[in-house]
Write a protein that holds these residues in place. Structure first.
Motif, PDB file in Angstrom:
ATOM      1  N   ARG A  82       0.821  -1.204   0.000  1.00  0.00           N
ATOM      2  CA  ARG A  82       0.000   0.000   0.000  1.00  0.00           C
ATOM      3  C   ARG A  82       0.863   1.265   0.000  1.00  0.00           C
ATOM      4  NH1 ARG A  82      -2.981  -3.228   3.512  1.00  0.00           N
ATOM      5  NH2 ARG A  82      -1.999  -2.252   5.331  1.00  0.00           N
ATOM      6  N   LYS A  83       0.402   2.267  -0.699  1.00  0.00           N
ATOM      7  CA  LYS A  83       1.130   3.525  -0.798  1.00  0.00           C
ATOM      8  C   LYS A  83       1.354   4.133   0.592  1.00  0.00           C
ATOM      9  CE  LYS A  83       1.054   7.988  -3.180  1.00  0.00           C
ATOM     10  NZ  LYS A  83       0.280   8.874  -4.113  1.00  0.00           N
ATOM     11  N   GLY A  84       2.579   4.579   0.822  1.00  0.00           N
ATOM     12  CA  GLY A  84       2.913   5.227   2.079  1.00  0.00           C
ATOM     13  C   GLY A  84       3.401   4.285   3.163  1.00  0.00           C
ATOM     14  N   GLU A  85       3.343   2.962   2.929  1.00  0.00           N
ATOM     15  CA  GLU A  85       3.807   2.018   3.937  1.00  0.00           C
ATOM     16  C   GLU A  85       5.340   2.039   4.035  1.00  0.00           C
ATOM     17  OE1 GLU A  85       2.200   0.363   6.067  1.00  0.00           O
ATOM     18  OE2 GLU A  85       0.130   0.341   5.353  1.00  0.00           O
ATOM     19  N   LYS A  86       5.843   1.938   5.233  1.00  0.00           N
ATOM     20  CA  LYS A  86       7.275   2.000   5.481  1.00  0.00           C
ATOM     21  C   LYS A  86       7.868   0.602   5.589  1.00  0.00           C
ATOM     22  CE  LYS A  86      10.649   4.041   8.678  1.00  0.00           C
ATOM     23  NZ  LYS A  86      10.808   4.801   9.950  1.00  0.00           N
ATOM     24  N   SER A  87       8.988   0.381   4.912  1.00  0.00           N
ATOM     25  CA  SER A  87       9.632  -0.935   4.934  1.00  0.00           C
ATOM     26  C   SER A  87      10.430  -1.135   6.220  1.00  0.00           C
ATOM     27  CB  SER A  87      10.563  -1.090   3.728  1.00  0.00           C
ATOM     28  OG  SER A  87      11.651  -0.178   3.826  1.00  0.00           O
ATOM     29  N   THR A  88      10.765  -2.375   6.474  1.00  0.00           N
ATOM     30  CA  THR A  88      11.659  -2.744   7.574  1.00  0.00           C
ATOM     31  C   THR A  88      12.887  -3.406   6.963  1.00  0.00           C
ATOM     32  OG1 THR A  88       9.804  -3.099   9.085  1.00  0.00           O
ATOM     33  CG2 THR A  88      11.902  -4.116   9.676  1.00  0.00           C
ATOM     34  N   SER A  89      14.062  -3.026   7.415  1.00  0.00           N
ATOM     35  CA  SER A  89      15.294  -3.585   6.864  1.00  0.00           C
ATOM     36  C   SER A  89      15.644  -4.908   7.528  1.00  0.00           C
ATOM     37  CB  SER A  89      16.454  -2.605   7.052  1.00  0.00           C
ATOM     38  OG  SER A  89      16.304  -1.477   6.225  1.00  0.00           O
ATOM     39  N   VAL A  90      16.085  -5.850   6.695  1.00  0.00           N
ATOM     40  CA  VAL A  90      16.665  -7.084   7.200  1.00  0.00           C
ATOM     41  C   VAL A  90      18.083  -7.177   6.653  1.00  0.00           C
ATOM     42  CG1 VAL A  90      14.500  -8.328   7.500  1.00  0.00           C
ATOM     43  CG2 VAL A  90      15.655  -8.417   5.301  1.00  0.00           C
ATOM     44  N   ILE A  91      18.903  -7.925   7.346  1.00  0.00           N
ATOM     45  CA  ILE A  91      20.335  -7.933   7.048  1.00  0.00           C
ATOM     46  C   ILE A  91      20.789  -9.333   6.684  1.00  0.00           C
ATOM     47  CG2 ILE A  91      22.623  -7.549   8.039  1.00  0.00           C
ATOM     48  CD1 ILE A  91      21.265  -5.456   9.885  1.00  0.00           C
ATOM     49  N   PHE A  92      21.442  -9.444   5.536  1.00  0.00           N
ATOM     50  CA  PHE A  92      22.107 -10.684   5.146  1.00  0.00           C
ATOM     51  C   PHE A  92      23.559 -10.579   5.563  1.00  0.00           C
ATOM     52  CE2 PHE A  92      24.840 -12.907   2.105  1.00  0.00           C
ATOM     53  CZ  PHE A  92      24.342 -14.201   2.204  1.00  0.00           C
ATOM     54  N   TRP A  93      23.988 -11.512   6.406  1.00  0.00           N
ATOM     55  CA  TRP A  93      25.372 -11.458   6.915  1.00  0.00           C
ATOM     56  C   TRP A  93      25.950 -12.852   6.933  1.00  0.00           C
ATOM     57  CZ3 TRP A  93      28.268 -13.654  10.813  1.00  0.00           C
ATOM     58  CH2 TRP A  93      29.478 -13.042  11.122  1.00  0.00           C
ATOM     59  N   LYS A  94      27.157 -12.993   6.392  1.00  0.00           N
ATOM     60  CA  LYS A  94      27.860 -14.269   6.442  1.00  0.00           C
ATOM     61  C   LYS A  94      29.353 -14.021   6.291  1.00  0.00           C
ATOM     62  CE  LYS A  94      27.911 -17.075   2.958  1.00  0.00           C
ATOM     63  NZ  LYS A  94      27.504 -17.998   1.885  1.00  0.00           N
ATOM     64  N   GLU A  95      30.122 -15.025   6.605  1.00  0.00           N
ATOM     65  CA  GLU A  95      31.569 -14.943   6.429  1.00  0.00           C
ATOM     66  C   GLU A  95      31.968 -15.733   5.197  1.00  0.00           C
ATOM     67  OE1 GLU A  95      33.177 -16.342  10.139  1.00  0.00           O
ATOM     68  OE2 GLU A  95      33.519 -14.295  10.834  1.00  0.00           O
ATOM     69  N   MET A  96      32.855 -15.146   4.385  1.00  0.00           N
ATOM     70  CA  MET A  96      33.349 -15.815   3.184  1.00  0.00           C
ATOM     71  C   MET A  96      34.865 -15.946   3.254  1.00  0.00           C
ATOM     72  SD  MET A  96      31.076 -14.162   0.103  1.00  0.00           S
ATOM     73  CE  MET A  96      31.847 -15.302  -1.071  1.00  0.00           C
ATOM     74  N   LEU A  97      35.361 -17.015   2.669  1.00  0.00           N
ATOM     75  CA  LEU A  97      36.805 -17.220   2.606  1.00  0.00           C
ATOM     76  C   LEU A  97      37.353 -16.548   1.352  1.00  0.00           C
ATOM     77  CD1 LEU A  97      37.341 -20.952   3.676  1.00  0.00           C
ATOM     78  CD2 LEU A  97      38.082 -18.906   4.893  1.00  0.00           C
ATOM     79  N   VAL A  98      38.339 -15.698   1.525  1.00  0.00           N
ATOM     80  CA  VAL A  98      39.014 -15.046   0.406  1.00  0.00           C
ATOM     81  C   VAL A  98      40.508 -15.191   0.612  1.00  0.00           C
ATOM     82  CG1 VAL A  98      37.134 -13.396   0.091  1.00  0.00           C
ATOM     83  CG2 VAL A  98      39.082 -12.791   1.534  1.00  0.00           C
ATOM     84  N   GLU A  99      41.244 -14.932  -0.444  1.00  0.00           N
ATOM     85  CA  GLU A  99      42.701 -15.032  -0.352  1.00  0.00           C
ATOM     86  C   GLU A  99      43.291 -13.719   0.142  1.00  0.00           C
ATOM     87  OE1 GLU A  99      46.197 -15.207  -3.600  1.00  0.00           O
ATOM     88  OE2 GLU A  99      44.907 -17.002  -3.597  1.00  0.00           O
ATOM     89  N   ASP A 100      44.100 -13.793   1.160  1.00  0.00           N
ATOM     90  CA  ASP A 100      44.769 -12.609   1.686  1.00  0.00           C
ATOM     91  C   ASP A 100      45.795 -12.118   0.671  1.00  0.00           C
ATOM     92  OD1 ASP A 100      46.940 -11.089   3.193  1.00  0.00           O
ATOM     93  OD2 ASP A 100      45.453 -11.355   4.779  1.00  0.00           O
ATOM     94  N   GLU A 101      45.699 -10.858   0.289  1.00  0.00           N
ATOM     95  CA  GLU A 101      46.586 -10.308  -0.741  1.00  0.00           C
ATOM     96  C   GLU A 101      48.054 -10.330  -0.319  1.00  0.00           C
ATOM     97  OE1 GLU A 101      45.228  -6.435  -1.707  1.00  0.00           O
ATOM     98  OE2 GLU A 101      43.363  -7.123  -2.664  1.00  0.00           O
ATOM     99  N   LYS A 102      48.319 -10.209   0.964  1.00  0.00           N
ATOM    100  CA  LYS A 102      49.704 -10.166   1.437  1.00  0.00           C
ATOM    101  C   LYS A 102      50.298 -11.555   1.647  1.00  0.00           C
ATOM    102  CE  LYS A 102      49.271  -5.665   3.696  1.00  0.00           C
ATOM    103  NZ  LYS A 102      49.392  -4.922   4.991  1.00  0.00           N
ATOM    104  N   GLY A 104      48.626 -14.609   0.864  1.00  0.00           N
ATOM    105  CA  GLY A 104      48.168 -15.639  -0.054  1.00  0.00           C
ATOM    106  C   GLY A 104      47.370 -16.738   0.618  1.00  0.00           C
ATOM    107  N   LYS A 105      47.179 -16.611   1.921  1.00  0.00           N
ATOM    108  CA  LYS A 105      46.444 -17.617   2.678  1.00  0.00           C
ATOM    109  C   LYS A 105      44.966 -17.231   2.753  1.00  0.00           C
ATOM    110  CE  LYS A 105      50.377 -18.911   5.598  1.00  0.00           C
ATOM    111  NZ  LYS A 105      50.865 -19.022   7.004  1.00  0.00           N
ATOM    112  N   PRO A 106      44.099 -18.241   2.899  1.00  0.00           N
ATOM    113  CA  PRO A 106      42.665 -17.915   3.014  1.00  0.00           C
ATOM    114  C   PRO A 106      42.358 -17.214   4.337  1.00  0.00           C
ATOM    115  CG  PRO A 106      43.037 -20.258   3.394  1.00  0.00           C
ATOM    116  CD  PRO A 106      44.345 -19.692   2.923  1.00  0.00           C
ATOM    117  N   LYS A 107      41.446 -16.272   4.285  1.00  0.00           N
ATOM    118  CA  LYS A 107      41.003 -15.592   5.498  1.00  0.00           C
ATOM    119  C   LYS A 107      39.507 -15.331   5.396  1.00  0.00           C
ATOM    120  CE  LYS A 107      41.751 -10.803   3.972  1.00  0.00           C
ATOM    121  NZ  LYS A 107      42.390  -9.501   4.295  1.00  0.00           N
ATOM    122  N   LYS A 108      38.880 -15.197   6.550  1.00  0.00           N
ATOM    123  CA  LYS A 108      37.449 -14.945   6.579  1.00  0.00           C
ATOM    124  C   LYS A 108      37.172 -13.448   6.579  1.00  0.00           C
ATOM    125  CE  LYS A 108      36.019 -19.155   8.986  1.00  0.00           C
ATOM    126  NZ  LYS A 108      35.347 -19.703  10.194  1.00  0.00           N
TER     127      LYS A 108
END
Length: 286
Positions: A82-102, A104-108
């Protein structure tokens, strides 16, 4: 201006505390599994910090239904917000493994995104299960006992003459006062769930740092929040209304001080609390 999900979550929790409501002991969370906030399209219950954000929003607005959906999901179902209704925010949060640039080891690294949802009661032409049509095939105390009994590899639970409940990580022991010393059975199970939440941090389980954590420290506050979130979720699963706890000015002021000092704490602790709850009920991920 970039939306700060951490700040939003923390501000929401702080606002509730300032009004005297402790979100993880919120009345709406005592209605049983069927009444927890859910996405209408997937049927899945919201988890982590979103459980509390939507419970607070629904309670404040007086919504009787647990169902939420995005603007697009409402439109795809042939309805509309309905027009004028206000939304509520929800949050997607997780940890991912990536390679550390310095190294070269995986880090979260944390990945966090914001989504906006609406209650079905903010929409028109949307079909959804109405209150009272969802079956509840369990009695609250029986469900609580099933959770405790189903905790595989659980710590030993000892009943003592003490007046306080404790979990000791060095001995992996939960000590509980006699059940009859509690105000009611709901209070007993809520307290037991809190201590079992702590027990998931043992090195043989989720391996959270616990030994040597001093009272009043940031690590202590986070561990207490994790146990509170886990207990709140387990109570909700059991259909146990949140127990009466000390909602004194001093208690609330303490949480306000902790949350204001670290805007990330509540999101991270809610995620860890979800992992703790999942571990206890057998949905295990390290």
């Amino acid at each position: 201006m970039t939306f700060d999900s951490y700040q939003y979550a923390t501000d929401t929790i702080i606002a509730a505390l300032e009004c005297g409501t402790v979100p993880w002991r919120h009345p709406l969370l005592g209605g049983g599994q069927d009444q927890l906030p859910k996405n209408l399209n997937t049927g899945k219950t919201y988890r982590g910090i979103n459980l509390f954000l939507l419970a607070l929003a629904g309670w404040d607005a007086g919504y009787a239904n647990p169902w939420w959906l995005t603007f697009k999901q409402a439109r795809d179902r042939g309805g509309h917000v309905r027009k004028g209704e206000k939304s509520t925010s929800v949050i997607f949060w997780k940890e991912m493994l990536v390679e550390d640039e310095k190294t070269g080891k995986p880090k979260k690294v944390p990945v966090i995104k914001n989504y906006r949802v609406f209650s079905v009661e903010q929409c028109d032409n949307i079909d959804y299960p109405k209150p009272g049509t969802l079956e509840r095939d369990f009695e609250p105390l029986e469900a609580a006992e099933q959770i405790v009994a189903g905790y595989e590899g659980a710590p030993f639970i000892e009943t003592t003459c003490a007046s306080v409940a404790t979990y000791t990580p060095t001995t992996d022991l939960v000590q509980m006062p006699k059940p009859e010393r509690f105000v009611d059975q709901n209070a007993y199970y809520a307290t037991l769930f809190h201590e079992l939440g702590h027990s998931t941090g043992h090195r043989s389980r989720l391996d959270r740092e616990q030994a040597g954590v001093s009272f009043g420290s940031a690590k202590y506050a986070k561990e207490e929040l994790i146990a509170e979130f886990a207990a709140a979720g387990l109570c909700a699963m059991s259909g146990i209304p949140p127990s009466e706890i000390e909602n004194s000015a001093a208690y609330i002021a303490n949480w306000l001080n902790v949350l204001r000092s670290d805007k990330r704490l509540v999101v991270h602790a809610a995620g860890a609390g979800q992992k703790a709850m999942d571990w206890i009920v057998g949905q295990r991920q390290r």
